[in-house]
Each structure stands twice: as structure tokens, then as C-alpha cells.
Design a protein around this motif. Structure first.
Motif, short mmCIF file in Angstrom:
data_model
loop_
_atom_site.label_atom_id
_atom_site.label_comp_id
_atom_site.label_asym_id
_atom_site.label_seq_id
_atom_site.Cartn_x
_atom_site.Cartn_y
_atom_site.Cartn_z
N GLU A 136 2.51 1.59 -3.45
CA GLU A 136 1.53 2.04 -4.44
C GLU A 136 1.22 3.53 -4.29
O GLU A 136 1.10 4.25 -5.28
CB GLU A 136 0.23 1.22 -4.31
CG GLU A 136 0.38 -0.19 -4.83
CD GLU A 136 -0.82 -1.08 -4.52
OE1 GLU A 136 -1.66 -0.71 -3.65
OE2 GLU A 136 -0.91 -2.15 -5.13
N ARG A 137 1.09 3.99 -3.04
CA ARG A 137 0.80 5.41 -2.78
C ARG A 137 1.97 6.27 -3.26
O ARG A 137 1.78 7.30 -3.93
CB ARG A 137 0.54 5.64 -1.30
CG ARG A 137 0.14 7.07 -0.96
CD ARG A 137 -0.13 7.28 0.52
NE ARG A 137 0.88 6.70 1.40
CZ ARG A 137 2.11 7.19 1.57
NH1 ARG A 137 2.49 8.26 0.92
NH2 ARG A 137 2.96 6.60 2.37
N GLN A 138 3.20 5.86 -2.94
CA GLN A 138 4.38 6.61 -3.39
C GLN A 138 4.48 6.62 -4.91
O GLN A 138 4.83 7.63 -5.51
CB GLN A 138 5.65 6.06 -2.75
CG GLN A 138 5.74 6.35 -1.26
CD GLN A 138 7.05 5.88 -0.65
OE1 GLN A 138 8.01 5.57 -1.36
NE2 GLN A 138 7.09 5.84 0.68
N THR A 182 0.84 -1.20 0.00
CA THR A 182 0.00 0.00 0.00
C THR A 182 0.87 1.25 0.00
O THR A 182 0.60 2.21 -0.74
CB THR A 182 -0.95 -0.01 1.23
OG1 THR A 182 -1.79 -1.16 1.13
CG2 THR A 182 -1.80 1.24 1.28
N ALA A 183 1.91 1.27 0.81
CA ALA A 183 2.82 2.43 0.87
C ALA A 183 3.52 2.62 -0.47
O ALA A 183 3.64 3.75 -0.97
CB ALA A 183 3.84 2.24 1.99
N HIS A 190 1.99 6.46 -7.03
CA HIS A 190 0.96 7.37 -7.53
C HIS A 190 1.43 8.83 -7.42
O HIS A 190 1.27 9.61 -8.37
CB HIS A 190 -0.34 7.15 -6.74
CG HIS A 190 -1.46 8.02 -7.19
ND1 HIS A 190 -2.07 7.89 -8.42
CD2 HIS A 190 -2.08 9.05 -6.57
CE1 HIS A 190 -3.02 8.82 -8.54
NE2 HIS A 190 -3.04 9.54 -7.43
N ILE A 191 2.03 9.20 -6.30
CA ILE A 191 2.54 10.56 -6.12
C ILE A 191 3.68 10.82 -7.11
O ILE A 191 3.75 11.90 -7.72
CB ILE A 191 3.01 10.77 -4.66
CG1 ILE A 191 1.79 10.73 -3.72
CG2 ILE A 191 3.77 12.09 -4.51
CD1 ILE A 191 2.15 10.62 -2.24
#
Length: 150
Positions: free
Chosen positions: A129-131, A126-127, A133-134
Motif C-alpha cells: 500500500e505504501r509503495q 502495508t508495504a 501511494h508513492i
């Protein structure tokens, strides 16, 4: 790079090398740019990248790994080449932006490779994937800025 049998610790170490390259690249951009607006943006990206590294190193410690503070050999060579090029041709904003776009493309690939590791625990995935995306948003903005400096 990543396969079904990859160790999540190795995957995080590899990704962190690229995140650390990102930090160094944006620090260099802060020093080289003459554009105060871009300088502020690059400073934000240094801070963002440092937060990414801190988060990933936190996950690494929870898995029993040692924090990763190094950079890739390719990144070191690239920064050296950019320094030499700047000495000869001088730094211009389009070249600095182009270097950052190129570096961001390598970071995006590293994030994708990390996500290919099916052994990553859900919280780490999850971390990452979030990074990712950013970082994709950053890449798009840098390309837009590069185009506007044509």
C-alpha cells in the motif's frame, strides 16, 4: 490476476516483475533524456524502484520464496518497441515522459492486483500500500511533466 486462493509468494513474484520493469524503464529514461533535471528525477526513480524491489524481495524471502529479478515479457517487448521507435523518430522528452507515464500505469495496476490478494500478510500489505501511494504520486508528477512538455 489475484484471487482469494492466491499464494502470497506468487503475488509478490508477479508484482516484482512489474517493479523490475519500472527499474529498467527508468534506467532507459536516464540514458535517453537530454534534460539534466529530468535525468536527475529518473535517477531518483531508479533508486526508489530498487528500494521497492529490495523490500518486496525481503518479504518474499521471509515467506520462503526465491528473490525475483526478472521482468515481464510485455515490458521487454515494450522497451524493444521504444528502442525501435527512437531509432526512427529520435527521442524527445515528451515521448520519454509518455513512455514513463504508460509504464507507471502498468505498475499501478500491478499494485492494485497484488492488493486484491486477500492472503497477503499484514506487514506485506502495508508495504504494498505504501509503495502504491508513492507510485501514484510519481504517476501524477510524470503526467504533469508530460503536459508541460507539450
Amino acid at each position: 490476476m489475484a484471487t482469494e486462493t492466491t499464494d502470497p509468494i506468487d503475488t509478490l513474484h508477479e508484482l516484482l516483475l512489474f517493479v523490475n520493469d519500472r527499474i529498467e524503464g527508468y534506467k532507459r529514461a536516464v540514458e535517453e533524456t537530454k534534460d539534466h533535471e529530468l535525468q536527475g528525477y529518473y535517477k531518483q526513480l531508479v533508486s526508489q524502484s530498487q528500494q521497492f524491489a529490495s523490500e518486496l524481495n525481503g518479504h518474499l524471502r521471509k515467506l520462503g520464496g526465491e528473490p525475483e529479478t526478472g521482468t515481464t515479457l510485455k515490458g521487454k517487448f515494450y522497451r524493444g518497441w521504444m528502442d525501435a521507435k527512437a531509432l526512427i523518430t529520435g527521442s524527445d522528452e515528451k515521448a520519454i515522459l509518455g513512455s514513463n507515464v504508460y509504464g507507471e500505469e502498468w505498475a499501478l495496476k500491478a499494485y492494485q492486483d497484488a492488493l486484491d490478494d486477500k492472503t497477503l500478510p499484514a506487514a506485506i500489505r502495508t508495504a504494498v500500500e505504501r509503495q502504491l501511494h508513492i507510485s501514484e504520486k510519481t504517476h501524477k508528477k510524470l503526467k504533469k511533466l508530460e503536459h508541460s512538455h507539450s
